[in-house]
Design a protein around this motif. Structure first.
Motif, PDB file in Angstrom:
ATOM      1  N   LYS A  58       7.522   5.782   8.742  1.00 15.15           N
ATOM      2  CA  LYS A  58       8.322   6.268   7.615  1.00 15.15           C
ATOM      3  C   LYS A  58       9.789   5.875   7.810  1.00 15.15           C
ATOM      4  CE  LYS A  58       9.410  10.438   4.983  1.00 15.15           C
ATOM      5  NZ  LYS A  58       9.221  11.895   4.860  1.00 15.15           N
ATOM      6  N   SER A  59      10.289   6.006   9.033  1.00 17.38           N
ATOM      7  CA  SER A  59      11.675   5.622   9.317  1.00 17.38           C
ATOM      8  C   SER A  59      11.884   4.130   9.086  1.00 17.38           C
ATOM      9  CB  SER A  59      12.036   5.975  10.758  1.00 17.38           C
ATOM     10  OG  SER A  59      12.050   7.365  10.925  1.00 17.38           O
ATOM     11  N   HIS A  60      10.893   3.328   9.470  1.00 15.76           N
ATOM     12  CA  HIS A  60      11.007   1.882   9.260  1.00 15.76           C
ATOM     13  C   HIS A  60      11.024   1.543   7.768  1.00 15.76           C
ATOM     14  CE1 HIS A  60      10.702  -2.391   9.915  1.00 15.76           C
ATOM     15  NE2 HIS A  60       9.689  -2.422   9.063  1.00 15.76           N
ATOM     16  N   LEU A  61      10.194   2.224   6.988  1.00 18.75           N
ATOM     17  CA  LEU A  61      10.180   2.003   5.540  1.00 18.75           C
ATOM     18  C   LEU A  61      11.559   2.292   4.951  1.00 18.75           C
ATOM     19  CD1 LEU A  61       6.770   3.743   4.699  1.00 18.75           C
ATOM     20  CD2 LEU A  61       7.200   1.280   4.800  1.00 18.75           C
ATOM     21  N   MET A  62      12.173   3.405   5.400  1.00 22.85           N
ATOM     22  CA  MET A  62      13.507   3.776   4.916  1.00 22.85           C
ATOM     23  C   MET A  62      14.544   2.735   5.339  1.00 22.85           C
ATOM     24  SD  MET A  62      12.916   6.621   3.378  1.00 22.85           S
ATOM     25  CE  MET A  62      11.759   7.980   3.403  1.00 22.85           C
ATOM     26  N   LYS A  63      14.401   2.227   6.563  1.00 23.34           N
ATOM     27  CA  LYS A  63      15.347   1.230   7.074  1.00 23.34           C
ATOM     28  C   LYS A  63      15.305  -0.040   6.230  1.00 23.34           C
ATOM     29  CE  LYS A  63      16.351  -1.639  11.074  1.00 23.34           C
ATOM     30  NZ  LYS A  63      15.908  -2.103  12.372  1.00 23.34           N
ATOM     31  N   VAL A  64      14.117  -0.507   5.893  1.00 20.12           N
ATOM     32  CA  VAL A  64      13.996  -1.728   5.081  1.00 20.12           C
ATOM     33  C   VAL A  64      14.649  -1.513   3.714  1.00 20.12           C
ATOM     34  CG1 VAL A  64      12.365  -3.284   3.936  1.00 20.12           C
ATOM     35  CG2 VAL A  64      11.945  -2.554   6.289  1.00 20.12           C
TER      36      VAL A  64
END
Length: 112
Positions: A58-64
């Motif tokens: 989820k954090s990676h999705l937000m980062k992208v």
């Protein structure tokens, strides 16, 4: 890029159409953007269609999404506040955000 409590956000002039379209090409990232259409959300309140997805994903999705300039991810108290950067995106690419997010709401008909 300007910083926001150690999370960099691209300036409007750094946002590219290809970056935005790539960020919105993933169904989970697209769903996150759609949740922000009606206004900001606390990151904890933003949900994914699959609740078993790890927090790291989820954090990676937000980062992208953040690095592409689609969302802002700003500190708010002990949490984080997510905001769709629709003003910037509509100024740069008029109608694209509405078209992409609107198309995501359309459920394709079954083909025979």
């Amino acid at each position: 890029m300007t910083g926001s409590a150690d999370l960099p956000h691209p300036d409007r002039s750094e946002i590219t159409l290809t970056g935005v379209l790539f960020a919105l090409s993933d169904p989970d990232r697209l769903d996150i953007a759609r949740q922000l259409v009606d206004g900001p959300l606390d990151m904890a309140a933003c949900h994914l269609s699959d609740p078993t997805i790890p927090k790291s994903t989820k954090s990676h999705l937000m980062k992208v999404l953040r690095e592409a300039g689609v969302i802002r991810n700003d500190p708010q108290g002990r949490g984080r506040r997510l905001t769709l950067r629709d003003d910037d995106l509509n100024a740069l690419f008029p109608g694209v955000l509405d078209a992409v997010l609107g198309a995501a709401r359309v459920v394709p008909e079954a083909r025979v």
